[in-house]
Design a protein around this motif. Structure first.
Motif, PDB file in Angstrom:
ATOM      1  N   SER A  96      12.806   1.846  29.886  1.00 56.21           N
ATOM      2  CA  SER A  96      13.291   3.134  30.359  1.00 56.21           C
ATOM      3  C   SER A  96      13.951   3.931  29.241  1.00 56.21           C
ATOM      4  O   SER A  96      14.376   3.371  28.221  1.00 56.21           O
ATOM      5  CB  SER A  96      14.299   2.918  31.493  1.00 56.21           C
ATOM      6  OG  SER A  96      15.495   2.344  30.972  1.00 56.21           O
ATOM      7  N   PRO A  97      14.079   5.242  29.425  1.00 51.12           N
ATOM      8  CA  PRO A  97      14.849   6.028  28.453  1.00 51.12           C
ATOM      9  C   PRO A  97      16.281   5.537  28.322  1.00 51.12           C
ATOM     10  O   PRO A  97      16.831   5.504  27.216  1.00 51.12           O
ATOM     11  CB  PRO A  97      14.786   7.452  29.018  1.00 51.12           C
ATOM     12  CG  PRO A  97      13.598   7.479  29.903  1.00 51.12           C
ATOM     13  CD  PRO A  97      13.475   6.102  30.464  1.00 51.12           C
ATOM     14  N   LYS A  98      16.890   5.145  29.431  1.00 52.75           N
ATOM     15  CA  LYS A  98      18.275   4.660  29.385  1.00 52.75           C
ATOM     16  C   LYS A  98      18.375   3.413  28.526  1.00 52.75           C
ATOM     17  O   LYS A  98      19.287   3.282  27.706  1.00 52.75           O
ATOM     18  CB  LYS A  98      18.776   4.374  30.808  1.00 52.75           C
ATOM     19  CG  LYS A  98      20.224   3.898  30.860  1.00 52.75           C
ATOM     20  CD  LYS A  98      20.671   3.680  32.299  1.00 52.75           C
ATOM     21  CE  LYS A  98      22.127   3.209  32.349  1.00 52.75           C
ATOM     22  NZ  LYS A  98      22.569   3.010  33.765  1.00 52.75           N
ATOM     23  N   TRP A  99      17.436   2.486  28.698  1.00 53.63           N
ATOM     24  CA  TRP A  99      17.442   1.263  27.882  1.00 53.63           C
ATOM     25  C   TRP A  99      17.279   1.612  26.411  1.00 53.63           C
ATOM     26  O   TRP A  99      17.938   1.038  25.542  1.00 53.63           O
ATOM     27  CB  TRP A  99      16.318   0.329  28.325  1.00 53.63           C
ATOM     28  CG  TRP A  99      16.283  -0.969  27.572  1.00 53.63           C
ATOM     29  CD1 TRP A  99      16.852  -2.149  27.948  1.00 53.63           C
ATOM     30  CD2 TRP A  99      15.650  -1.213  26.304  1.00 53.63           C
ATOM     31  NE1 TRP A  99      16.617  -3.114  27.007  1.00 53.63           N
ATOM     32  CE2 TRP A  99      15.885  -2.575  25.979  1.00 53.63           C
ATOM     33  CE3 TRP A  99      14.915  -0.438  25.417  1.00 53.63           C
ATOM     34  CZ2 TRP A  99      15.392  -3.158  24.809  1.00 53.63           C
ATOM     35  CZ3 TRP A  99      14.446  -1.011  24.254  1.00 53.63           C
ATOM     36  CH2 TRP A  99      14.683  -2.353  23.965  1.00 53.63           C
ATOM     37  N   THR A 100      16.396   2.551  26.110  1.00 46.36           N
ATOM     38  CA  THR A 100      16.121   2.913  24.721  1.00 46.36           C
ATOM     39  C   THR A 100      17.356   3.506  24.058  1.00 46.36           C
ATOM     40  O   THR A 100      17.684   3.167  22.908  1.00 46.36           O
ATOM     41  CB  THR A 100      14.950   3.906  24.662  1.00 46.36           C
ATOM     42  OG1 THR A 100      13.805   3.313  25.311  1.00 46.36           O
ATOM     43  CG2 THR A 100      14.583   4.242  23.229  1.00 46.36           C
TER      44      THR A 100
END
Length: 264
Positions: free
Chosen positions: A207-211
């Motif tokens: 996900s973008p959040k993980w990245t």
């Protein structure tokens, strides 16, 4: 250990340099829309010792020519550990974020936290090529052999525009320290939050959040390994954490130790 910024994510690099050498090589023009770089690790662990090499992975898929068989590594959301014994070497191909979708036959998220036989993606010929590559003693020659294998397998017509957008979004998430929230990354890419999330699920695998979170942890680990005296509260603020305790929890949950113990 060579590689500069490309070695980011290698934990305790000075310890690893005692037994392993990392070199990276740029791709040729024929594949550079898909391949970010090749990496070669050669190690020599004396006696019957075992060294645990640890890497905090990036949001990229890798093809690794290794024994007993080459593997495709999806994005690993945890901490990657490899136990090194004796002498050996591997050659890896790091694909641009999003670019492996052209080979995966489906969403890259299906590979997340998995490693699969490379033959399931590239056919049995990859096993034979792996033996030829690993028989070489020269890193650049190994990279050239890997590139010769990949070049005829590239899809016609060039990279998927959506893959290019995914790579750009990951580049912003990793390279712009002012971006700490998904909404900010979405605005920077000109996409809605939902469209950005769909793009990452299909092409990146995380996900973008993980990245964004992983980029902050890479910076924190690099600072911890720098040998400098750190003001962790100030670093937490620089990285967009609510406070030092938030950074400490995030660091310990992923790297297995709080910053103070990691540095020791």
């Amino acid at each position: 250990m060579a590689g500069g910024e490309r070695a980011r994510g290698v934990l305790h690099p000075r310890e690893q340099e005692r037994v392993a050498v990392l070199r990276t090589y740029p791709p040729g023009a024929a594949v550079d829309a898909y391949v970010e770089y090749y990496w070669h690790v050669a190690w020599d662990v004396p006696g019957g010792d075992v060294f645990e090499a640890q890497v905090l992975p990036h949001p990229h898929v890798h093809l690794v020519f290794e024994r007993p068989a080459p593997l495709v590594y999806g994005v690993d959301r945890g901490l990657f550990t490899r136990r090194l014994r004796g002498r050996g070497q591997v050659l890896g191909v790091r694909f641009h974020a999003g670019a492996f979708r052209a080979f995966a036959g489906g969403p890259v998220g299906a590979l997340t936290d998995r490693r699969i036989p490379a033959a399931s993606v590239f056919g049995d010929a990859v096993d034979r090529r792996a033996e030829e590559i690993l028989a070489l003693a020269d890193g650049p020659a190994m990279a050239r052999a890997a590139e010769a294998f990949l070049t005829p397998l590239l899809p016609p017509g060039g990279p998927d525009p959506a893959a290019v957008r995914a790579a750009r979004a990951v580049g912003l998430a990793v390279g712009d320290p002012s971006l700490v929230r998904v909404s900010g990354l979405a605005e920077a890419t000109g996409l809605s939050v939902r469209a950005l999330q769909r793009l990452f699920a299909e092409y990146v695998g995380v996900s973008p959040k993980w990245t964004l979170r992983r980029a902050r942890l890479h910076e924190a680990a690099a600072r911890a390994d720098s040998g400098e005296d750190l003001d962790w509260a100030a670093l937490a603020a620089d990285l967009g954490y609510a406070d030092q305790a938030h950074l400490t929890r995030d660091f310990a949950a992923t790297l297995g130790a709080p910053p103070s113990r990691y540095v020791r």
